[in-house]
Write an enzyme that holds these catalytic residues in place. Sequence first.
Site, PDB file in Angstrom:
ATOM      1  N   ALA A  14       0.846  -1.207   0.000  1.00  0.00           N
ATOM      2  CA  ALA A  14       0.000   0.000   0.000  1.00  0.00           C
ATOM      3  C   ALA A  14       0.871   1.242   0.000  1.00  0.00           C
ATOM      4  O   ALA A  14       0.715   2.144   0.818  1.00  0.00           O
ATOM      5  CB  ALA A  14      -0.946  -0.014   1.195  1.00  0.00           C
ATOM      6  N   GLY A  15       1.827   1.296  -0.936  1.00  0.00           N
ATOM      7  CA  GLY A  15       2.685   2.473  -1.082  1.00  0.00           C
ATOM      8  C   GLY A  15       2.069   3.451  -2.066  1.00  0.00           C
ATOM      9  O   GLY A  15       0.835   3.563  -2.167  1.00  0.00           O
ATOM     10  N   SER A  16       2.916   4.140  -2.825  1.00  0.00           N
ATOM     11  CA  SER A  16       2.436   5.174  -3.760  1.00  0.00           C
ATOM     12  C   SER A  16       1.349   4.634  -4.679  1.00  0.00           C
ATOM     13  O   SER A  16       0.288   5.247  -4.824  1.00  0.00           O
ATOM     14  CB  SER A  16       3.583   5.664  -4.648  1.00  0.00           C
ATOM     15  OG  SER A  16       4.567   6.269  -3.888  1.00  0.00           O
ATOM     16  N   GLU A 130       0.881  -3.815 -17.368  1.00  0.00           N
ATOM     17  CA  GLU A 130       0.898  -2.513 -18.072  1.00  0.00           C
ATOM     18  C   GLU A 130       1.611  -1.436 -17.268  1.00  0.00           C
ATOM     19  O   GLU A 130       2.267  -0.547 -17.832  1.00  0.00           O
ATOM     20  CB  GLU A 130      -0.540  -2.074 -18.388  1.00  0.00           C
ATOM     21  CG  GLU A 130      -0.641  -0.797 -19.183  1.00  0.00           C
ATOM     22  CD  GLU A 130       0.107  -0.858 -20.513  1.00  0.00           C
ATOM     23  OE1 GLU A 130       1.201  -0.261 -20.573  1.00  0.00           O
ATOM     24  OE2 GLU A 130      -0.367  -1.494 -21.467  1.00  0.00           O
ATOM     25  N   VAL A 133       5.910  -0.573 -17.444  1.00  0.00           N
ATOM     26  CA  VAL A 133       6.645   0.305 -18.369  1.00  0.00           C
ATOM     27  C   VAL A 133       5.773   1.516 -18.702  1.00  0.00           C
ATOM     28  O   VAL A 133       4.615   1.383 -19.097  1.00  0.00           O
ATOM     29  CB  VAL A 133       7.026  -0.418 -19.676  1.00  0.00           C
ATOM     30  CG1 VAL A 133       7.855   0.506 -20.574  1.00  0.00           C
ATOM     31  CG2 VAL A 133       7.796  -1.699 -19.398  1.00  0.00           C
ATOM     32  N   ILE A 137       0.962   5.229 -19.300  1.00  0.00           N
ATOM     33  CA  ILE A 137       0.889   5.159 -20.769  1.00  0.00           C
ATOM     34  C   ILE A 137       0.599   3.728 -21.223  1.00  0.00           C
ATOM     35  O   ILE A 137       1.312   2.812 -20.835  1.00  0.00           O
ATOM     36  CB  ILE A 137       2.235   5.567 -21.418  1.00  0.00           C
ATOM     37  CG1 ILE A 137       2.685   6.929 -20.923  1.00  0.00           C
ATOM     38  CG2 ILE A 137       2.148   5.543 -22.932  1.00  0.00           C
ATOM     39  CD1 ILE A 137       4.103   7.268 -21.373  1.00  0.00           C
ATOM     40  N   GLY A 188       6.750  10.912  -5.252  1.00  0.00           N
ATOM     41  CA  GLY A 188       6.378   9.499  -5.437  1.00  0.00           C
ATOM     42  C   GLY A 188       6.831   8.925  -6.765  1.00  0.00           C
ATOM     43  O   GLY A 188       6.342   7.874  -7.180  1.00  0.00           O
ATOM     44  N   LYS A 206      13.121  -1.821 -17.953  1.00  0.00           N
ATOM     45  CA  LYS A 206      12.023  -1.538 -18.883  1.00  0.00           C
ATOM     46  C   LYS A 206      12.461  -1.832 -20.324  1.00  0.00           C
ATOM     47  O   LYS A 206      11.662  -2.324 -21.127  1.00  0.00           O
ATOM     48  CB  LYS A 206      11.574  -0.089 -18.726  1.00  0.00           C
ATOM     49  CG  LYS A 206      10.883   0.146 -17.385  1.00  0.00           C
ATOM     50  CD  LYS A 206      10.781   1.622 -17.054  1.00  0.00           C
ATOM     51  CE  LYS A 206       9.994   1.858 -15.769  1.00  0.00           C
ATOM     52  NZ  LYS A 206      10.137   3.230 -15.255  1.00  0.00           N
ATOM     53  N   GLY A 309       4.234   8.154 -10.863  1.00  0.00           N
ATOM     54  CA  GLY A 309       3.236   8.793  -9.995  1.00  0.00           C
ATOM     55  C   GLY A 309       2.223   7.741  -9.566  1.00  0.00           C
ATOM     56  O   GLY A 309       1.797   6.921 -10.386  1.00  0.00           O
TER      57      GLY A 309
END
Length: 439
Positions: A14-16, A130, A133, A137, A188, A206, A309
């Site tokens: 339960a982080g960022s 998803e 990377v 987006i 974050g 990535k 983010g």
Amino acid sequence: MIEYRNLRIAILGAGSVGSQVAKLLLEHREELAQRVGAGLELVGVAVRDLDAPRRADIPRELLTTDAESLILGADIVVELIGGLEPARTHILTAINSGADVITGNKALLATHGPELFEAAEQVGAQLYYEAAVGGAIPIIRPLRDSLAGDRVERILGIVNGTTNFILDRMDSTGESLHDALAVATELGYAEADPTADIEGYDAAQKAAILASLAFHTSVPLEAVYREGITSITHDQVVAARKAGYVVKLLAICERATDPATGVHGVSARVHPALVPLAHPLAAVHGANNAVFLEAEAAGSLMFYGAGAGGLETASAVLGDLVSAARRHVVGGPGVAESTHADLPALPITAVTTRYQITLRVLDQPGVLAAIAGVFSDNGVSVEAVEQHVGDGQESGPATATLVIGTHEASEAALAATVDALESRNVVDSVESVLRVEGL
Ligand SMILES: NC(=O)c1ccc[n+]([C@@H]2O[C@H](COP(=O)([O-])OP(=O)(O)OC[C@H]3O[C@@H](n4cnc5c(N)ncnc54)[C@H](O)[C@@H]3O)[C@@H](O)[C@H]2O)c1
Ligand SMILES: N[C@@H](CCO)C(=O)O
Ligand code: NA
């Protein structure tokens, strides 16, 4: 009101990102149920510390420190702990108990991807990633689905939000790498250990994921050449802009042929590069990411948006969650990894690109000719030379700065050129060597 059956969703971490996924899942429960055709019931969120402060509130009764029991009671497990262990073990437990898994963990996928995909295939479970990377987006799904019938030739991407944010601040405000990193961490964007960002490990992970997907092969993380941004100075950023470039940390994945061996394969590399100001990637600011892709039939495509983010990345996780949940409701074959091409991963020496070399040289007659001779002796063709006289040291012999742009050359030829330059008496120092991409 329609009565839906419920799918049990477990979130690990339960982080960022995890806290935002939990929040959105609870807030949009009704709407998501209608899209899926089943309720998405958040049955628990595994945390390390029940009392730790969180970026988004989660009802206390949903928190647990017993990740394993939570996993065993779930239909879909969302792993947002990060790192290799216990994330790997938790994902294998989930897969082997018949759950589908969603993760944003590029470190784990780039290191243990084949093991996890194999485990999922064995039991018919799905692994969605998803968020791994490009944050929000859509890039994994376009590569896996939309472009599955085309032939991707090359990917040029800004895939690390933290380093793009830092380089952008160094350029626009003159802020130091250290100070800009502190802001990126606060917002974050950065990894738990930000060395992963600034030393290029995150981008390399990535790149391994993108190259594997794009070229239908398995590109191991060790095969990705990596340089971070810690050696980039404010002076270099300023000089780049004056010369019509911006410094970006790029991930470049391409089909290539090794000039030394004639072997056809794929090359994946991460390093800072000079990008012409007119190139679309030069306009990618802040923590945004962009993936510029060239495919045989589609031509050039660019995928752009928030690369990091918590809230933004939660969008990608929820998209995967809806896909996974719909498969539970309507069935279907799901997605499979395709590694049929089985291409060799080429070493960095197989790369051919352009370079900009900055040298401090003695300000004497004949020096320019001597330097030009070193380039031609090593088969590197010079495209442009710019000389700045007298901006050198306060004591010692007069020096000049030479900025030399090359035509396309191989990494091997460039490395030999730099070695030869360093051994010349007229060369005081090789100040920097930067690759130029996107011309
Ligand atoms: N933050 C982003 O912008 C972003 C974007 C894309 C992908 N990701 C990826 O998503 C994942 C999560 O990233 P984040 O930014 O939320 O990280 P974070 O460090 O903010 O959160 C991770 C959380 O997991 C918890 N945790 C660690 N070990 C645990 C354990 N054994 N059991 C339960 N909880 C445990 C930590 O206490 C922390 O709260 C990582 O794989 C990261 O690379 C992050
Ligand atoms: N630390 C990563 C998070 C998104 O993967 C970044 O800055 O891009
Ligand atoms: Na993404």
